[in-house]
Design a protein around this motif. Structure first.
Motif, PDB file in Angstrom:
ATOM      1  N   ALA A   1      -1.244   2.073  32.627  1.00  0.00           N
ATOM      2  CA  ALA A   1      -1.603   0.945  33.488  1.00  0.00           C
ATOM      3  C   ALA A   1      -2.560  -0.003  32.784  1.00  0.00           C
ATOM      4  CB  ALA A   1      -2.232   1.463  34.780  1.00  0.00           C
ATOM      5  N   GLN A   2      -3.391   0.544  31.877  1.00  0.00           N
ATOM      6  CA  GLN A   2      -4.342  -0.297  31.143  1.00  0.00           C
ATOM      7  C   GLN A   2      -3.658  -1.135  30.064  1.00  0.00           C
ATOM      8  OE1 GLN A   2      -6.911   2.885  29.924  1.00  0.00           O
ATOM      9  NE2 GLN A   2      -8.254   2.686  31.705  1.00  0.00           N
ATOM     10  N   LEU A   3      -2.473  -0.715  29.662  1.00  0.00           N
ATOM     11  CA  LEU A   3      -1.711  -1.464  28.662  1.00  0.00           C
ATOM     12  C   LEU A   3      -0.681  -2.400  29.280  1.00  0.00           C
ATOM     13  CD1 LEU A   3      -1.060   1.264  25.918  1.00  0.00           C
ATOM     14  CD2 LEU A   3      -2.877  -0.445  26.003  1.00  0.00           C
ATOM     15  N   ASP A   4      -0.404  -2.239  30.573  1.00  0.00           N
ATOM     16  CA  ASP A   4       0.626  -3.043  31.233  1.00  0.00           C
ATOM     17  C   ASP A   4       0.358  -4.541  31.104  1.00  0.00           C
ATOM     18  OD1 ASP A   4       2.220  -0.982  32.009  1.00  0.00           O
ATOM     19  OD2 ASP A   4       1.462  -0.854  34.072  1.00  0.00           O
ATOM     20  N   SER A   5      -0.907  -4.919  31.187  1.00  0.00           N
ATOM     21  CA  SER A   5      -1.257  -6.339  31.182  1.00  0.00           C
ATOM     22  C   SER A   5      -1.468  -6.895  29.772  1.00  0.00           C
ATOM     23  CB  SER A   5      -2.538  -6.560  32.000  1.00  0.00           C
ATOM     24  OG  SER A   5      -3.617  -5.831  31.424  1.00  0.00           O
ATOM     25  N   LEU A   6      -1.139  -6.093  28.749  1.00  0.00           N
ATOM     26  CA  LEU A   6      -1.347  -6.505  27.365  1.00  0.00           C
ATOM     27  C   LEU A   6      -0.016  -6.672  26.638  1.00  0.00           C
ATOM     28  CD1 LEU A   6      -4.267  -4.072  26.407  1.00  0.00           C
ATOM     29  CD2 LEU A   6      -4.447  -6.423  27.272  1.00  0.00           C
TER      30      LEU A   6
ATOM     31  N   LYS B   1     -13.776  11.172  29.633  1.00  0.00           N
ATOM     32  CA  LYS B   1     -12.553  11.693  30.241  1.00  0.00           C
ATOM     33  C   LYS B   1     -11.309  10.959  29.758  1.00  0.00           C
ATOM     34  CE  LYS B   1     -14.718  13.285  34.542  1.00  0.00           C
ATOM     35  NZ  LYS B   1     -14.731  13.164  36.034  1.00  0.00           N
ATOM     36  N   ASN B   2     -11.494   9.751  29.284  1.00  0.00           N
ATOM     37  CA  ASN B   2     -10.355   8.877  28.991  1.00  0.00           C
ATOM     38  C   ASN B   2     -10.255   8.598  27.496  1.00  0.00           C
ATOM     39  OD1 ASN B   2      -8.187   7.104  29.596  1.00  0.00           O
ATOM     40  ND2 ASN B   2      -9.560   5.351  29.563  1.00  0.00           N
ATOM     41  N   TYR B   3      -9.780   9.589  26.708  1.00  0.00           N
ATOM     42  CA  TYR B   3      -9.650   9.396  25.262  1.00  0.00           C
ATOM     43  C   TYR B   3      -8.516   8.433  24.909  1.00  0.00           C
ATOM     44  CZ  TYR B   3     -12.728  13.405  24.286  1.00  0.00           C
ATOM     45  OH  TYR B   3     -13.790  14.265  24.190  1.00  0.00           O
ATOM     46  N   LYS B   4      -7.542   8.345  25.800  1.00  0.00           N
ATOM     47  CA  LYS B   4      -6.311   7.613  25.511  1.00  0.00           C
ATOM     48  C   LYS B   4      -6.114   6.498  26.527  1.00  0.00           C
ATOM     49  CE  LYS B   4      -1.321   8.691  25.337  1.00  0.00           C
ATOM     50  NZ  LYS B   4      -0.356   9.816  25.361  1.00  0.00           N
ATOM     51  N   PRO B   5      -5.803   5.280  26.086  1.00  0.00           N
ATOM     52  CA  PRO B   5      -5.535   4.218  27.060  1.00  0.00           C
ATOM     53  C   PRO B   5      -4.410   4.620  28.012  1.00  0.00           C
ATOM     54  CG  PRO B   5      -5.702   3.310  24.840  1.00  0.00           C
ATOM     55  CD  PRO B   5      -5.668   4.808  24.697  1.00  0.00           C
TER      56      PRO B   5
ATOM     57  N   ILE C   1     -11.220   8.060  14.126  1.00  0.00           N
ATOM     58  CA  ILE C   1      -9.819   8.226  13.757  1.00  0.00           C
ATOM     59  C   ILE C   1      -9.056   9.022  14.822  1.00  0.00           C
ATOM     60  CG2 ILE C   1     -10.178   7.917  11.290  1.00  0.00           C
ATOM     61  CD1 ILE C   1     -10.047  10.958  10.950  1.00  0.00           C
ATOM     62  N   SER C   2      -9.775   9.802  15.632  1.00  0.00           N
ATOM     63  CA  SER C   2      -9.125  10.449  16.772  1.00  0.00           C
ATOM     64  C   SER C   2      -8.791   9.401  17.831  1.00  0.00           C
ATOM     65  CB  SER C   2     -10.024  11.546  17.349  1.00  0.00           C
ATOM     66  OG  SER C   2     -10.263  12.557  16.391  1.00  0.00           O
ATOM     67  N   THR C   3      -9.702   8.461  18.017  1.00  0.00           N
ATOM     68  CA  THR C   3      -9.415   7.335  18.918  1.00  0.00           C
ATOM     69  C   THR C   3      -8.205   6.560  18.415  1.00  0.00           C
ATOM     70  OG1 THR C   3     -11.735   7.134  19.597  1.00  0.00           O
ATOM     71  CG2 THR C   3     -10.332   5.182  19.853  1.00  0.00           C
ATOM     72  N   LEU C   4      -8.140   6.336  17.105  1.00  0.00           N
ATOM     73  CA  LEU C   4      -6.971   5.669  16.514  1.00  0.00           C
ATOM     74  C   LEU C   4      -5.686   6.400  16.891  1.00  0.00           C
ATOM     75  CD1 LEU C   4      -5.584   3.698  14.452  1.00  0.00           C
ATOM     76  CD2 LEU C   4      -6.061   5.448  12.717  1.00  0.00           C
ATOM     77  N   HIS C   5      -5.686   7.713  16.766  1.00  0.00           N
ATOM     78  CA  HIS C   5      -4.507   8.525  17.080  1.00  0.00           C
ATOM     79  C   HIS C   5      -4.046   8.267  18.517  1.00  0.00           C
ATOM     80  CE1 HIS C   5      -2.060  12.337  16.964  1.00  0.00           C
ATOM     81  NE2 HIS C   5      -2.224  12.191  18.264  1.00  0.00           N
ATOM     82  N   TYR C   6      -4.974   8.359  19.465  1.00  0.00           N
ATOM     83  CA  TYR C   6      -4.600   8.205  20.864  1.00  0.00           C
ATOM     84  C   TYR C   6      -4.166   6.778  21.190  1.00  0.00           C
ATOM     85  CZ  TYR C   6      -6.067  12.915  22.157  1.00  0.00           C
ATOM     86  OH  TYR C   6      -6.164  14.271  22.271  1.00  0.00           O
ATOM     87  N   VAL C   7      -4.777   5.798  20.535  1.00  0.00           N
ATOM     88  CA  VAL C   7      -4.349   4.417  20.745  1.00  0.00           C
ATOM     89  C   VAL C   7      -2.927   4.220  20.218  1.00  0.00           C
ATOM     90  CG1 VAL C   7      -4.751   2.029  20.015  1.00  0.00           C
ATOM     91  CG2 VAL C   7      -6.671   3.443  20.770  1.00  0.00           C
ATOM     92  N   MET C   8      -2.642   4.777  19.045  1.00  0.00           N
ATOM     93  CA  MET C   8      -1.289   4.696  18.499  1.00  0.00           C
ATOM     94  C   MET C   8      -0.284   5.351  19.443  1.00  0.00           C
ATOM     95  SD  MET C   8      -1.897   5.520  14.427  1.00  0.00           S
ATOM     96  CE  MET C   8      -0.135   5.384  14.050  1.00  0.00           C
ATOM     97  N   GLU C   9      -0.658   6.503  19.969  1.00  0.00           N
ATOM     98  CA  GLU C   9       0.232   7.236  20.867  1.00  0.00           C
ATOM     99  C   GLU C   9       0.510   6.438  22.135  1.00  0.00           C
ATOM    100  OE1 GLU C   9      -0.095  11.673  20.821  1.00  0.00           O
ATOM    101  OE2 GLU C   9      -0.739  11.299  22.888  1.00  0.00           O
TER     102      GLU C   9
END
Length: 384
Positions: free
Chosen positions: A113-118, A106-110, A136-144
């Motif tokens: 709130a999961q990035l707040d502490s980083l 369900k959670n393809y993209k961070p 590479i799809s995971t890469l896309h969503y992480v970049m976004e």
């Protein structure tokens, strides 16, 4: 098959022949990036391929005093044991104690709130150079997510084992999905770092946002460098032969033909219970990383491709065309979901196969989009 252990968890993936010593991945060159991570809260997008020689990059960085707060795990999980498409849950790595957040299911993209502490996110995952390979799809969503949260992203680059050529239909955005997110051909000829540069430069992220991107390049690598992956990238690509055949054979994922999931020759054999001829037979069964494989328990007739020159083959349609032409029930050959269209990035290939269009003519239909992409690719290359 060698079982590697991490904590108390066995990882059923093969360790390949070591890559050439002259090639150094981005992760191996810790002197180039650890200074930018010190004193910061780091998130790591990693899996079982994220190794610095015999040590996982997470363990290596922790030993160097880097503070790692979160591990983000892609398809197949942090340790790479989950079946294709299997939902991965959150948890905690038993060895390092670092919390794990799944980026598959369900959670393809961070989440924000999961990035707040980083303070910074590091991406280090081995790709195989095919558009439908979901890392590479995971890469896309992480970049976004990083762009939206204004968090810098560091990509530790790795060689592309299929990086020596570019081929296949360019994706039509109408067929965008998690197995194809970018208007690039099936075999894109880019490393993860180069693709990240292209995604950013072409503003393919939602809303045209761009992330603060740093790529730590591979040392001693060109696109002509033969590269055998040190660790299997996923449970069903167990060796170099499977990796090289993957661009040609993955189209069968949209058909009733087995690709050897549930055997020890995944993506190196093809067969179907209804195929009328073929010198090779196999029966898929449940295996680690291949639960309920297609045609489970059924005797499949087809071909053993373990000994062919897969690098010379490149991206070939001959097996797909052969199986369709010889199948007795063409109505059931392609899955009702038309998943083949998502894999191909267009519905044209499926329609051409059904119409009996020869491979040469199918290839001609990939132009001029393929040539335009090859020209675009030059802008983002980090290696010759």
């Amino acid at each position: 098959m060698r079982l590697e252990r991490a904590g108390t968890m066995a990882r059923p993936y093969k360790v390949f022949t070591p890559a050439k010593a002259s090639v150094q991945t981005g992760a191996e060159q810790t002197n180039l990036y650890t200074s930018s991570l010190r004193g910061k809260r780091v998130g790591m997008v990693v899996n079982q391929t994220s190794m610095i020689r015999q040590t996982h990059v997470v363990d290596s960085l922790l030993a160097l005093g880097i503070t790692i707060k979160t591990i983000f795990a892609p398809e197949h999980g942090f340790r790479g044991t989950a079946s294709a498409g299997e939902k991965i849950g959150n948890g905690r790595d038993p060895k390092s104690g670092v919390s794990i957040v799944s980026l598959y299911g369900k959670n393809y993209k961070p989440a924000a709130a999961q990035l707040d502490s980083l303070d910074v996110v590091v991406f280090d995952i081995q790709d195989v150079g095919a558009r439908f390979y979901t890392y590479i799809s995971t890469l896309h969503y992480v970049m976004e997510a990083c762009a939206e949260a204004k968090k810098p992203l560091v990509v530790l680059d790795r060689p592309n084992p299929n990086g020596h050529y570019v081929d296949g239909p360019v994706l039509d955005p109408a067929f965008k999905s998690f197995v194809g997110m970018h208007p690039i051909p099936v075999v894109h000829g880019l490393t993860v770092g180069e693709l990240a540069r292209m995604i950013n430069g072409e503003k393919w992220l939602a809303g045209g946002v761009q992330c603060s991107l740093t790529v730590v390049p591979v040392k001693g690598y060109t696109h002509a460098t033969p590269y055998t992956l040190p660790v299997a990238p996923s449970p069903n690509l167990p060796n170099r032969q499977a990796v090289l055949l993957y661009p040609s054979l993955c189209f069968f994922e949209g058909t009733n033909v087995s690709l050897g999931r549930g055997t020890d020759t995944q993506f190196q054999v093809i067969g179907s219970p209804t195929y009328p001829s073929g010198p090779y037979t196999f029966t898929p069964v449940d295996k680690p990383g291949a639960v309920n494989p297609p045609n489970k328990g059924k005797l499949c007739y087809g071909y053993d491709l373990t000994k062919i020159d897969a690098q010379k083959l490149g991206l070939s349609l001959k097996y797909l065309l052969d199986f369709y032409q010889k199948t007795p029930d063409k109505e059931t050959f392609f899955l009702k979901t038309n998943f083949i269209d998502k894999l191909a990035g267009t519905d044209q290939l499926r329609k051409q196969v059904i119409a009996g269009v020869p491979e040469k003519a199918i290839r001609q239909s990939w132009e001029p989009a393929l040539s335009r992409y090859k020209q675009l690719r030059k802008t983002y290359l980090l290696y010759l």
